[in-house]
Design a protein around this motif. Structure first.
Motif, PDB file in Angstrom:
ATOM      1  N   TYR A 132      -9.551   9.793  -1.898  1.00  0.00           N
ATOM      2  CA  TYR A 132      -8.928   9.841  -0.568  1.00  0.00           C
ATOM      3  C   TYR A 132      -9.083   8.523   0.186  1.00  0.00           C
ATOM      4  N   GLN A 147      -4.722   8.551  10.580  1.00  0.00           N
ATOM      5  CA  GLN A 147      -5.656   7.724   9.823  1.00  0.00           C
ATOM      6  C   GLN A 147      -5.800   6.339  10.455  1.00  0.00           C
ATOM      7  N   GLU A 153       6.184   4.534   2.485  1.00  0.00           N
ATOM      8  CA  GLU A 153       5.881   5.525   1.459  1.00  0.00           C
ATOM      9  C   GLU A 153       6.884   6.673   1.517  1.00  0.00           C
ATOM     10  N   TYR A 181      -0.160   4.124  -2.373  1.00  0.00           N
ATOM     11  CA  TYR A 181      -0.375   5.480  -1.882  1.00  0.00           C
ATOM     12  C   TYR A 181       0.431   6.492  -2.682  1.00  0.00           C
ATOM     13  N   GLU A 211      -1.182   0.872   8.984  1.00  0.00           N
ATOM     14  CA  GLU A 211      -1.268   2.184   8.337  1.00  0.00           C
ATOM     15  C   GLU A 211       0.005   2.990   8.570  1.00  0.00           C
ATOM     16  N   SER A 267       2.830   4.266   5.762  1.00  0.00           N
ATOM     17  CA  SER A 267       3.262   5.661   5.646  1.00  0.00           C
ATOM     18  C   SER A 267       4.782   5.784   5.746  1.00  0.00           C
ATOM     19  N   ASN A 274       8.109   9.924  -1.035  1.00  0.00           N
ATOM     20  CA  ASN A 274       7.097  10.959  -0.815  1.00  0.00           C
ATOM     21  C   ASN A 274       7.780  12.198  -0.248  1.00  0.00           C
ATOM     22  N   PHE A 333      -1.132   9.443  -5.006  1.00  0.00           N
ATOM     23  CA  PHE A 333      -0.815  10.857  -4.782  1.00  0.00           C
ATOM     24  C   PHE A 333      -0.598  11.559  -6.118  1.00  0.00           C
ATOM     25  N   PHE A 346       0.812  -1.215   0.000  1.00  0.00           N
ATOM     26  CA  PHE A 346       0.000   0.000   0.000  1.00  0.00           C
ATOM     27  C   PHE A 346       0.846   1.267   0.000  1.00  0.00           C
ATOM     28  N   GLY A 367      -0.288   8.988   8.733  1.00  0.00           N
ATOM     29  CA  GLY A 367      -0.518   7.551   8.885  1.00  0.00           C
ATOM     30  C   GLY A 367      -1.009   7.207  10.278  1.00  0.00           C
ATOM     31  N   TRP A 402      -6.246   5.897   0.801  1.00  0.00           N
ATOM     32  CA  TRP A 402      -5.216   6.026   1.836  1.00  0.00           C
ATOM     33  C   TRP A 402      -5.589   5.350   3.162  1.00  0.00           C
ATOM     34  N   SER A 431     -12.230   1.803   1.261  1.00  0.00           N
ATOM     35  CA  SER A 431     -11.856   1.120   2.503  1.00  0.00           C
ATOM     36  C   SER A 431     -12.899   0.131   2.985  1.00  0.00           C
TER      37      SER A 431
END
Length: 205
Positions: A54, A103, A85, A26, A78, A82, A90, A30, A22, A100, A57, A168
């Protein structure tokens, strides 16, 4: 007797795999969001470019939790996504990891409200909605959304909620069930307990 809620090595491996997968998703999304925003600019709808997608994510959290079904899985997966990522390039810096955490916390709270006993389209959708709400509250101040027109804020949040439910909730439910049919997750709670023939559990009816 081993506590059914305690993590095992296979759980950590699954969370790590989903985190890496993921993270790549992600990062790609983006760039897709930037393209969508640009495409919608002539119509004055640029703020909705990212809102439409969205929900993607939050997928690491809900899918991992659906497969493993143990406390903490949504949050940790999550956060792992992140972190990876960020390492993949990123440009958001440590803020990416913070999002992350936020969320993942939203998703975790939703599953906790069901005492980690309800795993269906309702609980997964709520997890996505909570993630959407948590990160939206953060962005009100970090991205200065609070200065936008109230009507625009409500519209953005509504679209984000729908996106969260679609990606999700529904898509993660279908993806998890698809994995269960292949036997890949047969050693996890999903493989042992899920009714993979339905989008909705009996509890939804």
């Amino acid at each position: 007797m081993k506590n059914a809620k305690s993590w095992e090595l296979k759980d950590v491996i699954m969370m790590a795999i989903l985190g890496v997968v993921f993270a790549a998703v992600y990062l790609a999304v983006f760039n897709g969001g930037l393209a969508l925003s640009t495409a919608l600019t002539p119509m004055g709808l640029a703020p909705f470019g990212f809102e439409l997608i969205y929900g993607v994510w939050f997928m690491a959290a809900t899918l991992a939790a659906y497969i493993i079904r143990k406390p903490g899985v949504a949050l940790i997966t999550e956060v792992l996504a992140s972190v990876v990522e960020l390492l993949m390039g990123n440009s958001g810096g440590l803020t990416v990891v913070l999002t992350g955490v936020i969320q993942g916390a939203g998703a975790e709270l939703a599953f906790a409200l069901f005492r980690y006993k309800k795993w269906n389209i309702a609980s997964m959708s709520l997890a996505g909605i909570f993630s959407a709400l948590f990160i939206f509250c953060y962005e009100l101040f970090y991205l200065d959304y609070i200065h936008l027109a109230f009507g625009l804020l409500i519209a953005q949040l509504a679209v984000r909620f729908i996106s969260a439910v679609v990606f999700s909730g529904i898509i993660c439910k279908l993806a998890g069930d698809g994995l269960a049919r292949t036997g890949v997750v047969k050693s996890y709670a999903l493989g042992a307990n899920a009714d993979i023939g339905k989008i909705y559990d009996e509890e939804d009816e």
